[in-house]
Structures are given as structure tokens and as C-alpha cells.
Design a protein around this motif. Structure first.
Motif, PDB file in Angstrom:
ATOM      1  N   LYS A  42       0.832  -1.206   0.000  1.00 14.01           N
ATOM      2  CA  LYS A  42       0.000   0.000   0.000  1.00 14.01           C
ATOM      3  C   LYS A  42       0.863   1.250   0.000  1.00 14.01           C
ATOM      4  CE  LYS A  42      -2.784  -1.076   3.455  1.00 14.01           C
ATOM      5  NZ  LYS A  42      -3.820  -0.930   4.483  1.00 14.01           N
ATOM      6  N   SER A  43       1.929   1.258   0.788  1.00 12.77           N
ATOM      7  CA  SER A  43       2.815   2.418   0.857  1.00 12.77           C
ATOM      8  C   SER A  43       3.471   2.686  -0.495  1.00 12.77           C
ATOM      9  CB  SER A  43       3.895   2.202   1.922  1.00 12.77           C
ATOM     10  OG  SER A  43       3.317   2.025   3.187  1.00 12.77           O
ATOM     11  N   ALA A  44       3.921   1.634  -1.154  1.00 16.48           N
ATOM     12  CA  ALA A  44       4.542   1.789  -2.472  1.00 16.48           C
ATOM     13  C   ALA A  44       3.546   2.330  -3.492  1.00 16.48           C
ATOM     14  CB  ALA A  44       5.110   0.452  -2.942  1.00 16.48           C
ATOM     15  N   LEU A  45       2.313   1.863  -3.442  1.00 14.85           N
ATOM     16  CA  LEU A  45       1.282   2.347  -4.357  1.00 14.85           C
ATOM     17  C   LEU A  45       0.977   3.820  -4.103  1.00 14.85           C
ATOM     18  CD1 LEU A  45      -0.763   1.851  -6.574  1.00 14.85           C
ATOM     19  CD2 LEU A  45      -2.356   1.025  -4.836  1.00 14.85           C
ATOM     20  N   ILE A  46       0.866   4.202  -2.857  1.00 12.26           N
ATOM     21  CA  ILE A  46       0.606   5.601  -2.515  1.00 12.26           C
ATOM     22  C   ILE A  46       1.742   6.490  -3.020  1.00 12.26           C
ATOM     23  CG2 ILE A  46       0.446   7.231  -0.584  1.00 12.26           C
ATOM     24  CD1 ILE A  46      -1.153   4.979   0.905  1.00 12.26           C
ATOM     25  N   LEU A  47       2.985   6.066  -2.819  1.00  6.94           N
ATOM     26  CA  LEU A  47       4.124   6.850  -3.309  1.00  6.94           C
ATOM     27  C   LEU A  47       4.124   6.949  -4.834  1.00  6.94           C
ATOM     28  CD1 LEU A  47       6.956   5.601  -0.950  1.00  6.94           C
ATOM     29  CD2 LEU A  47       5.876   7.859  -0.954  1.00  6.94           C
TER      30      LEU A  47
END
Length: 54
Positions: A42-47
Motif C-alpha cells: 500500500k505504501s509503495a502504491l501511494i508513493l
């Protein structure tokens, strides 16, 4: 503690934070790893979305 990074990234993205890992869940290594894998994705997608829009 496991959910701090997840909540922070979701708030930065303007997303309602998801439910934390329930305290009643057995916190063995495999459970923690599976949860953390979801947080990292999720963090990678948000970034990535942030980078694409700015």
C-alpha cells in the motif's frame, strides 16, 4: 506500533486509515510478516500515485 507507517501513508494520501491488526490476532512471525507485506504494498502504491500526480 505495526500500523503507524500504514496510517501515516494513508493519511498523507487522504485515505481513511484501515483497521489496525486486531490485538486478538496471534502475533507470530508469519502473521506479522503477512501484515507488513500488505503495508509495504500500500505504501509503495501511494508513493507511486503521488509521484505520478506531482
Amino acid at each position: 506500533m505495526l500500523d503507524v507507517e500504514d496510517v501515516w501513508f494513508q493519511r498523507v494520501a487522504g485515505i481513511q486509515p484501515s483497521d489496525p491488526l486486531p490485538e486478538t490476532v496471534e502475533t507470530d512471525r508469519d502473521t506479522i510478516r503477512a501484515h507488513w507485506d500488505k503495508v509495504e504494498k500500500k505504501s509503495a502504491l501511494i508513493l507511486l500515485l503521488y509521484k505520478m500526480t506531482n
